[in-house]
Motif scaffolding. Structure first.
Motif, PDB file in Angstrom:
ATOM      1  N   PHE A 152       0.873  -1.282  -0.309  1.00  9.30           N
ATOM      2  CA  PHE A 152      -0.544  -0.110   0.049  1.00  9.30           C
ATOM      3  C   PHE A 152       0.709   1.046   0.315  1.00  9.30           C
ATOM      4  N   VAL A 153       1.923   1.104   0.326  1.00 10.56           N
ATOM      5  CA  VAL A 153       2.816   2.730   0.873  1.00 10.56           C
ATOM      6  C   VAL A 153       3.582   2.661  -0.599  1.00 10.56           C
ATOM      7  N   MET A 192       2.591   2.015  -3.238  1.00 12.97           N
ATOM      8  CA  MET A 192       1.631   2.398  -4.099  1.00 12.97           C
ATOM      9  C   MET A 192       1.082   3.474  -4.275  1.00 12.97           C
ATOM     10  N   GLU A 193       1.896   4.447  -3.151  1.00 16.25           N
ATOM     11  CA  GLU A 193       1.490   6.120  -3.094  1.00 16.25           C
ATOM     12  C   GLU A 193       2.877   6.417  -3.408  1.00 16.25           C
ATOM     13  N   LEU A 250       4.158   5.814  -6.099  1.00 16.26           N
ATOM     14  CA  LEU A 250       3.953   5.378  -7.520  1.00 16.26           C
ATOM     15  C   LEU A 250       4.084   7.221  -8.284  1.00 16.26           C
ATOM     16  N   ARG A 251       2.884   7.841  -7.830  1.00 19.71           N
ATOM     17  CA  ARG A 251       2.483   9.364  -7.798  1.00 19.71           C
ATOM     18  C   ARG A 251       3.717  10.358  -7.559  1.00 19.71           C
ATOM     19  N   ILE A 254       4.961  -4.727  -6.643  1.00 18.49           N
ATOM     20  CA  ILE A 254       3.901  -4.267  -5.601  1.00 18.49           C
ATOM     21  C   ILE A 254       2.641  -5.680  -5.884  1.00 18.49           C
TER      22      ILE A 254
END
Lengths: 494, 317, 159
Positions: free
Chosen positions: A218-219, A221-222, A224-225, A392
Motif C-alpha cells: 500500500f505504501v 502504491m502511494e 508511485l505517484r 507491488i
C-alpha cells in the motif's frame, strides 16, 4: 567424541548426502524468503518424502531446510520489508533502512555472515554443552516463562523508535489480538463473536503478512505517484561489507549466537523471541543506541545471529529429553520416530553415529548457507530492479498465497487483508509495527504462564520473588525499560 | 478505472453463480481426482503423524494422491467442522478424533459425530500415568492415597483442558488434584521431569523416549491389557480400579456421501490399515492400531459419548 | 501531528472501552479457574490502553530534528493529503476482498490472473508485458505451490 564427529563428516561428504544438504539448504532459503512459508512448514512438507529414506539422509535434509529457512526469512525482510516469518520481523528495522540508504549488499552480507556465525556457534554448543543446556532448560517452569515473557515485552520500549507512547499502544493492541480465541485455562471463547475461525485465535503468519507485506504494498502504491524515487540498485548497492565492518559486528554476532542458543534450548521459546531479545541487547550495549532503527549493521547482525542461534539450541531438548523445543523440532521428532528412533537420553548412546552425522551435517549446512547467501546477493538484489508496479503485485499475491498456505484457509486471507489495512493506517499515524508483532508472540506466553504459576502456587503470587530466574528476568525487564527511556531522554535533550 | 473494477467484480460473481448451479454432478467413477485428508491438528503432532502415514498407505489402494491438509484451531473443532460441511463427493475426507465427542458435549463445537459418515477407526492409545523416577509414588494407589490425604495439593501436568483422563479418575475415586493446564504433552512432560509438577497422563508414544531413558517412570496404564512395549506396567484393572481411558482417531466423510463412494473408501482404508508399512510405522511410534469397520466404529463412538457425558454432567453443578 | 495523535487516542480509547464491555459478558465455563479467570488479562490490557490513550491525548508532540529521517517525512500525517493518496490502497483492499471470496469458485490461477491484471490497471501500468507477466506469475505460482509444496490452493471449475 571427536572421532565420532569425524565419522560424521565422512558420512556428510559422501556422494549421496552432500548434494542433499546443498539442495535442502537452497530449498530452505527459497521457502524462508517467501512470505508465509516458514521453516516449520518447509520441514513439515518434506516430512512425508523422508518416510522411505535412510535415517541420516532424512534428518540431514530436514535440518538443511530448517537452517536455510531461518536464514531465508531475512532476505525478503531486508530487501522488500516483508518478513516472511516472525523470526525475521526484527531484521526489518535496520535491514530495510540500509537498503533505503543504498547499502543492500552490506545488509545482506551482514545477515548471511551473522546467520552463519549464530548457526555455527549454536551447533558447537549443541555438540559440547547439550547436557548443561538441558539442565538449564529444565529449570524453566511457569514462573520463569512468565518472567521471560515480561522481559521480552519490555523490548517494546526499545523498538518504539520515535514515540514511546505509541509504541506501548501498539504493543497493547498486539496483546489484545493475542487474547482472541479459546482461553488457555477455561476454554471460554474470547472475542470470537461466534465464528469458529477465531476459536484458535488469529494465526500469527497472516497477521504478520498483513501488517508488514500488504501494508508495504500500500505504501509503495502511494510513492508511485511521486517523482521517481531514488534508484536503489546499482553497482555500489551490491557492495558487500568490508573487513573492518566485519570486525565491528563480530562481537555482536557471537554474543547473539550464544544468547540464541540459550533461548532456543528452552522449550517454547524460539527464533522469533531470540531475534528480538538479541536486537534489544545489541542496542542496549551499543555506544550509539539512538542510531538503531536507522540502519546500523549491528541491528541486522544481532537478530540474524540470534535467530539462527536457535537452530542448534532447539535440538537440545529434542536430543537430550525427547521433548521438542519448538515447532520445527516437533516435526523432527516425528521424523526420528518414523525412522524407528526414540529421541531422548538414550539416543546418544544407542545411535551415536546418527547423532554425530546430524551434528556434522549441521556444521556443513551452515557453511553451505553462508556460501549460498554471499553468492546469492548479486541475484537477490536484482529484485530491487524489478518495476515497482510488478513488485507491488508480486508482494500482494504472494501474501495471499502465504496467508492461505499455513492453514489452507480463505479466512486467513481475509485476516491478512484486514491487518494490511490496519498496518497501513498505523504507519500513517506513526505507530511502529514491531511492538505489535512482539506482543502477539509474547502475549499468550505471558498470560498462560502467569495463570499456570498462580495455579501452581494455589493462589499466591510469591513466585515473583522466590524463584531466582524469575527475579533475574523481572530485574532485567525493569533495567531494559529504564535504559530504553533513558536513551529516549538523551536523544531529546541533545 | 472504477468501471474496470466493477466489470471484474461482475465477472467474478457470474462465474461464481454458474459454478454454484453446476455443483450437482452424478458420481459414478470414484476416485478420479486428488483426495484431501483434513487433519484437525498441527503438523508434527500425533494426529498428524497418523494421518500422514495413513495417507501414504491408502494412496496405493485408491490410486490417486491423498494430500494431508492441516486445519488447526479450537482443539480440532475448526478442521472437523470443515470436514463435516465439505462437499459430499468423497474428495474431502477427515481424520476425526475423540474431540468430536467431547467438544459438542461441552458446547465448544456445533457439529457432532452424527454429521459424519464413519469410514474406519484406525488408532487408539491408552492413557499412561507417569511420575519422576525419584517420586515417592510407586503405585497408582500411593498417588490416590496421597490425594485423599491432601486434596488439591498434588499437581497434575495436564496436556489439555479439560483433561478427561484425570476427570475420569477424580470422579471415580472422589479425589482432586491441582490441574496445571499445559498446551500438549510436549510442554507437560518437561514440567514433570524438571520437578515442577508431580505427575502427568499422556499416551505411550508421547513418553516412550523419556521412559526408556529413565527420565519418567510409568506407574499404571488405563487400558484393559498391559502394553506390549511396557509389559511391567500394571493396568488400572489389575490395581482394582475399573477405569479405562484413552484417545482415538478414525476416518470419516460428511453425512450424505453416496454409499458407492463410502464403499470404495471403506475398502481402501481397511487395506491401508493392514498395510505392512503402516503397521511398521505405528509400532515404531508406539501408536496402537485399533481397527474397526464403519458399524463397529459407530458403536464405539456411542459408548464413548456415554463415558464423556457422565464426566461432563459431573462437572456441571 | 497533534490532531493525528488525538484521533489515534480516541480510536484506542474506544477500542479499550469496547473490550472492557465485552469482558463483562464473559461467562464461566465447565472448567473452573479459581484465580484470575478469562477476563483478567484482556481487562488489564484494556485499562492500560485507556491510560496510554489519555496520555497521548494530552501529550505535546515535540519535533526532534535529529530524528527526522527520510522515513519521517513520509509518515508524517499532515504533510500530504490523506485521501488522494489512500485511494489506490482502498480500491486494492476492495479488490482483494472480492478476490479472496471468489477464490474457491474461480480457482487460484484464474482469479489471481484477473486480479493481478486489475491491480496493474489500477496502478496505471502502460507496459504490455506486465500484463503477460501477471498471468504467467499466477500460473507458475499455482503449480509451484500445488505440486511442489503440496499446498492445496483452490482449484476452480475450469482450471
Amino acid at each position: 567424541m571427536l572421532a565420532l564427529l569425524l565419522d560424521g563428516f565422512r558420512v556428510v561428504f559422501s556422494v549421496s548426502i552432500f548434494p542433499l544438504i546443498v539442495m535442502a539448504v537452497a530449498g530452505g532459503i527459497v521457502i524462508g524468503s517467501l512470505p508465509g512459508l516458514t521453516a516449520t512448514m518447509g520441514v513439515a512438507v518434506l516430512l512425508p518424502f523422508t518416510f522411505g529414506m535412510e535415517s541420516t539422509a532424512a534428518l540431514v535434509m530436514l535440518v538443511g531446510v530448517y537452517i536455510g529457512g531461518i536464514y531465508g526469512g531475512s532476505i525478503a525482510a531486508i530487501l522488500l520489508r516483508t518478513p516472511g516469518t516472525p523470526a525475521a520481523a526484527a531484521t526489518v528495522m535496520d535491514g530495510h533502512e540500509l537498503v533505503l540508504k543504498g547499502e543492500a549488499g552490506k545488509a545482506l552480507s551482514v545477515s548471511a555472515v551473522s546467520s552463519f556465525i549464530g548457526g555455527f556457534i549454536s551447533t558447537i554448543m549443541l555438540i559440547t554443552l547439550s547436557p548443561m543446556l538441558a539442565r538449564f532448560a529444565l529449570r524453566f517452569s511457569a514462573p520463569e516463562y512468565f518472567g521471560l515473557a515480561v522481559f521480552g515485552l519490555t523490548i517494546i520500549a526499545s523498538v518504539s523508535a520515535r514515540n514511546l507512547i505509541k509504541g506501548f499502544l501498539g504493543g497493547l493492541f498486539g496483546l489484545l489480538i493475542a487474547t482472541v480465541g479459546l482461553d488457555p485455562v477455561t476454554s471460554y471463547p474470547r472475542f470470537t463473536f461466534g465464528t469458529i475461525n477465531l476459536l484458535q485465535g488469529f494465526n500469527i503468519i497472516p497477521v504478520l503478512i498483513g501488517l508488514f507485506a500488504i501494508s508495504e504494498a500500500f505504501v509503495q502504491m502511494e510513492t508511485l505517484r511521486q517523482a521517481h524515487s531514488k534508484v536503489l540498485s546499482d553497482a555500489s548497492t551490491r557492495r558487500l561489507m568490508s573487513i573492518r565492518e566485519f570486525i565491528r559486528v563480530l562481537p555482536t554476532a557471537i554474543k547473539s549466537g550464544i544468547m540464541g542458543t540459550f533461548i532456543g534450548s528452552i522449550p517454547g521459546a524460539g527464533a522469533d523471541i531470540a531475534a528480538f531479545v538479541t536486537y534489544n541487547e545489541a542496542r542496549r550495549s551499543s555506544k550509539t543506541p539512538e542510531k538503531f532503527g536507522q540502519g546500523v549493521l549491528e541491528g541486522v547482525a544481532a537478530p540474524e545471529a540470534g535467530n539462527n542461534g536457535v537452530t542448534g539450541g532447539a535440538l537440545v531438548p529434542l536430543l537430550t529429553l525427547g521433548v521438542p523445543g519448538d515447532a520445527v523440532a516437533a516435526v523432527l521428532l516425528g521424523a526420528l520416530i518414523i525412522q524407528g528412533l526414540a529421541p531422548g537420553p538414550l539416543l546418544f548412546a544407542r545411535s551415536a553415529p546418527l547423532v554425530y552425522g546430524l551434528f556434522a551435517s549441521m556444521l556443513v549446512a551452515n557453511v553451505v548457507m553462508l556460501f549460498l547467501g554471499i553468492v546469492g546477493i548479486r541475484f537477490y538484489t536484482r529484485v530491487l530492479q524489478v518495476p515497482k508496479r510488478l513488485i507491488i503485485g508480486i508482494i500482494v499475491f504472494l501474501s495471499m498465497v502465504g496467508a492461505f498456505a499455513m492453514n489452507n484457509s480463505i479466512f486467513d486471507i481475509h485476516v491478512a487483508i484486514g491487518f494490511g489495512v490496519i498496518g497501513y493506517l498505523m504507519r500513517k499515524v506513526d505507530i511502529p509495527l514491531s511492538p505489535i508483532v512482539l506482543a502477539i508472540i509474547l502475549g499468550p506466553m505471558a498470560e498462560s504462564n502467569l495463570r499456570r504459576a498462580i495455579q501452581m502456587y494455589q493462589g499466591s503470587w510469591s513466585f515473583l520473588y522466590t524463584r531466582p530466574i524469575t527475579i533475574a528476568f523481572l530485574a532485567l525487564a525493569v533495567f531494559s525499560l529504564v535504559t530504553a527511556v533513558g536513551v529516549k531522554r538523551r536523544k531529546s535533550s541533545n | 478505472m472504477k468501471r474496470l473494477v466493477s466489470v471484474l467484480a461482475g465477472v467474478f460473481l457470474v462465474t461464481a453463480l454458474l459454478h454454484a448451479g453446476g455443483a450437482a454432478e452424478d458420481e459414478v467413477e470414484y476416485p478420479t481426482d486428488d483426495i484431501s485428508l483434513i487433519v484437525p491438528f498441527a503438523a508434527g503432532g500425533g494426529t498428524d503423524a497418523v494421518g500422514r502415514a495413513l495417507a501414504n498407505a491408502v494412496e496405493n489402494y485408491l490410486e490417486v494422491p491423498v494430500t494431508v491438509v492441516n486445519r488447526t484451531g479450537g482443539s480440532g473443532a475448526v478442521g472437523m467442522t470443515e470436514g463435516a460441511t465439505a462437499r459430499t463427493d468423497g474428495y474431502t475426507i477427515t481424520m476425526i478424533t475423540r474431540e468430536i465427542v467431547s467438544l459438542p458435549l461441552m458446547g465448544l463445537a456445533d457439529i457432532t459425530a452424527d454429521d459424519f459418515e464413519l469410514v474406519r477407526l484406525v488408532n487408539m492409545d491408552p492413557a499412561l500415568v507417569a511420575v519422576r523416577p525419584d517420586s515417592p509414588y510407586e503405585t497408582i494407589h500411593d498417588l490416590l492415597d496421597d490425594a485423599r490425604d491432601n486434596p488439591g495439593d498434588i499437581s497434575f501436568a495436564s496436556t489439555a483442558a479439560p483433561n478427561f483422563y484425570i476427570l475420569t479418575i477424580e470422579n471415580d475415586q472422589g479425589v482432586s488434584f491441582n490441574h496445571i493446564a499445559y498446551d500438549g504433552a510436549a510442554e507437560a512432560i518437561p514440567s514433570v521431569i524438571g520437578g515442577h509438577t508431580d505427575f502427568t497422563i499422556a499416551n505411550p508414544g508421547e513418553m516412550i523416549g523419556q521412559i526408556e531413558g529413565g527420565e519418567l517412570r510409568p506407574i499404571a496404564v488405563m487400558a484393559e491389557e498391559r502394553l506390549e512395549g511396557l509389559p511391567d506396567v500394571p493396568t488400572f484393572m489389575e490395581e482394582g480400579l475399573d477405569l479405562v481411558s484413552g484417545t482415538w482417531r478414525g476416518i470419516a466423510v460428511p453425512q450424505g456421501t453416496p454409499v458407492e463412494v463410502r464403499e470404495v473408501l471403506e475398502e481402501a482404508f481397511a487395506n491401508a490399515v493392514d498395510d505392512p508399512s503402516f503397521i511398521d510405522f505405528m509400532e515404531n511410534a508406539q501408536l496402537g492400531i485399533h481397527n474397526l469397520g464403519a458399524d463397529e466404529f459407530r458403536t464405539f463412538i456411542d459408548n464413548d459419548i456415554e463415558v464423556i457425558r457422565s464426566i461432563v454432567d459431573e462437572m456441571d453443578f | 501531528m497533534k490532531r493525528t495523535n488525538r484521533v489515534v487516542a480516541v480510536v484506542f480509547a474506544l477500542l479499550s472501552i469496547g473490550v472492557l464491555y465485552v469482558t463483562t459478558t464473559f461467562r464461566a465455563t465447565l472448567i473452573i479457574d479459581a484465580y484470575l479467570g478469562a477476563g483478567f488479562f484482556p481487562r488489564a490490557i484494556a485499562v492500560l490502553m485507556l491510560v496510554f490513550a489519555v496520555v497521548l491525548w494530552f501529550m505535546e508532540p515535540r519535533v526532534r530534528p535529529e530524528t527526522l529521517t527520510a522515513n519521517d517525512s513520509e509518515s508524517d500525517g499532515e504533510k500530504y493529503s490523506l485521501l488522494t493518496d489512500m485511494r489506490a490502497p482502498l480500491i486494492t483492499t476492495i479488490l482483494l476482498i472480492v478476490y479472496a471470496s471468489a477464490l474457491p469458485y474461480l480457482g487460484f490461477p484464474f482469479a489471481t490472473s484477473l486480479s493481478f491484471i486489475a491491480l496493474l490497471a489500477l496502478l496505471q501500468s502502460r507496459v504490455w508485458w506486465h500484463y503477460l507477466f501477471a498471468i504467467a506469475f499466477s500460473v507458475v505460482l499455482f503449480y509451484v505451490f500445488y505440486d511442489l509444496f503440496r499446498v492445496r490452493l483452490p482449484r476452480g471449475v475450469l482450471f
